[in-house]
Design an enzyme around this catalytic site. Structure first.
Site, short mmCIF file in Angstrom:
data_model
loop_
_atom_site.label_atom_id
_atom_site.label_comp_id
_atom_site.label_asym_id
_atom_site.label_seq_id
_atom_site.Cartn_x
_atom_site.Cartn_y
_atom_site.Cartn_z
N ARG A 45 94.64 -17.17 -14.73
CA ARG A 45 94.96 -18.40 -14.02
C ARG A 45 94.63 -18.06 -12.56
NH1 ARG A 45 97.25 -15.52 -10.71
NH2 ARG A 45 97.49 -17.44 -9.54
N ALA A 47 92.06 -19.74 -9.18
CA ALA A 47 90.92 -20.64 -9.22
C ALA A 47 89.72 -19.86 -9.30
CB ALA A 47 90.70 -21.37 -7.92
N ASP A 240 92.80 -23.95 -4.56
CA ASP A 240 92.11 -24.26 -5.91
C ASP A 240 90.89 -25.19 -5.66
OD1 ASP A 240 94.97 -23.72 -6.58
OD2 ASP A 240 93.61 -23.47 -8.43
N ASN A 250 96.22 -26.89 -3.23
CA ASN A 250 96.95 -25.43 -3.79
C ASN A 250 98.03 -25.40 -4.46
OD1 ASN A 250 96.50 -22.40 -3.90
ND2 ASN A 250 98.26 -22.39 -2.46
O1 MRU Z 1 98.32 -22.40 -11.56
P1 MRU Z 1 97.50 -21.33 -11.00
O2 MRU Z 1 98.55 -20.14 -11.02
O3 MRU Z 1 96.10 -21.17 -11.59
O4 MRU Z 1 97.69 -21.72 -9.59
C1 MRU Z 1 96.89 -20.83 -8.59
C2 MRU Z 1 96.82 -21.01 -7.16
O5 MRU Z 1 97.35 -21.92 -6.99
C3 MRU Z 1 96.29 -20.20 -6.42
O6 MRU Z 1 96.83 -20.13 -5.22
C4 MRU Z 1 94.57 -20.53 -6.02
O7 MRU Z 1 94.11 -20.66 -7.35
C5 MRU Z 1 93.93 -19.54 -5.22
S1 MRU Z 1 93.65 -18.12 -6.31
C6 MRU Z 1 92.77 -17.23 -5.24
#
Ligand code: MRU
Length: 366
Positions: A45, A47, A240, A250
């Site tokens: 997980r 982005a 994201d 985000n």
């Molecule tokens: O649901 P997730 O764990 O994939 O969510 C991740 C986030 O919200 C992060 O802050 C975002 O992807 C940035 S990662 C550099």
């Protein structure tokens, strides 16, 4: 630092983040469907990390596809692209990586006779590896820029996990923290636990602990109280998908943090590689927000806490309007959110056209 993903000799391995911090378990992905399953199930997980996984998924898809030419592969990979894009809708990085892989393949298909399929397969593996390597380099640059926003002795709030595990390595929001720490600045990190699946408590806390950076874990609803007591100097989060106008999608809860920062006059920064900026999206209102299984909210660490039969809403992300964002840290510099659109030329971007949040600042690793 822990790695989220690796590729070796036509095989992709994903570290199962749903088991962290208690267990290190690597999942071997034999085909693109395995990769898609890992992305959907939050085994990987963050982005940039899911963008990299998608690129490797395309390479796996090409490896298995029956094709004589690169042109055949373009046709055959249609369902692979579709399947990977359908896994998680909010992070733009999956589309960004898929588009890059598609463009590479389309270029090969222009060769006489439609290009050789075996050469195209190799090129796709190389492109996926390049996306991974570039992401790490970009994060290091983001770290150099971001560290300039952190002073010795600062207490930094972060939400979710925008760390090494969420990227190719080194993280985005955490890159600023890691770089400041490497520069010898004393930094204390306040980590939001980040319900429902606790990426802060499980992953950011682990990364800070491993890096030897002092940290305090808090419940998500404690951040406001600490901001009001002036115990936090700045907040940095990842994204994201950031729209052209600087609105930031985000992890759910980010919007509340940003509003509380503004109310308490604390700077709220977003670390965003260009791969997370969707220049085609005029504002955050159009960003698709993933809704996930209600069970994630009803349970904590696999144990049901809510009574059966209650209504549950599980939005995985929210959108923070640009007016709450002090500045956005990219690999090209630190910008006011309203200036993000000027970066749409990517590497062809001309610095003289943008107004830096850090005027005249130059990053040493560029
Ligand atoms: O649901 P997730 O764990 O994939 O969510 C991740 C986030 O919200 C992060 O802050 C975002 O992807 C940035 S990662 C550099």
């Amino acid at each position: 630092m822990l790695n989220a993903i690796e590729q070796k000799k036509g095989k992709v391995r994903i570290l199962d983040q749903s088991r962290l911090p208690h267990e290190i378990l690597w999942i071997e992905c034999r085909n693109w469907r395995d990769v898609a399953k890992c992305i959907k199930g939050l085994k990987i997980r963050g982005a940039p990390a899911i963008g990299i996984a998608a690129a490797m998924g395309v390479a796996l898809g090409a490896q298995a596809a029956k094709a004589r030419s690169a042109r055949d592969l373009c046709q055959a990979l249609g369902p692979v692209f579709e399947g990977l894009l359908a896994t998680r809708p909010t992070a733009v990085n999956i589309k960004w990586a898929a588009d890059r892989m598609k463009a590479r393949l389309a270029g090969m298909a222009l060769a006489p006779g439609g290009g050789s399929a075996s050469a195209a397969r190799e090129t796709l593996w190389r492109e996926a590896a390049l996306i991974h390597e570039e992401d790490i380099r970009i994060n290091r640059t983001i770290g150099q820029w971001g560290a300039q926003l952190i002073s010795d002795g600062d207490v930094v709030l972060t939400h979710c996990n925008a760390g090494a595990l969420a990227t190719g390595g080194y993280g985005t929001a955490t890159a600023a923290i890691f770089a400041a720490h490497e520069q010898g600045k004393k930094v204390h990190v306040i980590v939001d636990e980040t319900r429902p699946v606790l990426q802060g408590a499980r992953l950011t806390a682990l990364e800070m602990k491993e890096a030897g950076i002092p940290m305090t874990l808090i419940t998500d609803n404690s951040a406001g109280a600490l901001l009001r007591k002036a115990e936090i100097n700045l907040a940095i989060v990842g994204t994201d998908r950031t729209a052209r106008n600087g609105d930031v999608a985000n992890k759910i809860g980010t919007y509340s943090v940003a509003v509380l920062c503004k109310e308490n006059r604390v700077p709220f920064y977003v670390a965003a590689p260009l791969s997370s900026i969707d220049f085609s999206m005029p504002s955050g209102d159009m960003i698709p927000i993933e809704e996930r299984d209600p069970e994630e909210v009803a349970s904590v660490a696999g144990k049901r806490i809510a009574p059966r039969g209650v209504n549950i809403r599980n939005m995985a992300f929210d959108v923070t309007p640009a007016r709450y964002v002090t500045a956005i840290i990219t690999e090209l510099g630190v910008f006011r959110p309203g200036d993000i659109k000027k970066l749409s030329g990517g590497r062809r971007f001309s610095p003289e056209r943008a107004s830096y949040f850090l005027p005249g600042a130059r990053c040493s690793s560029r």
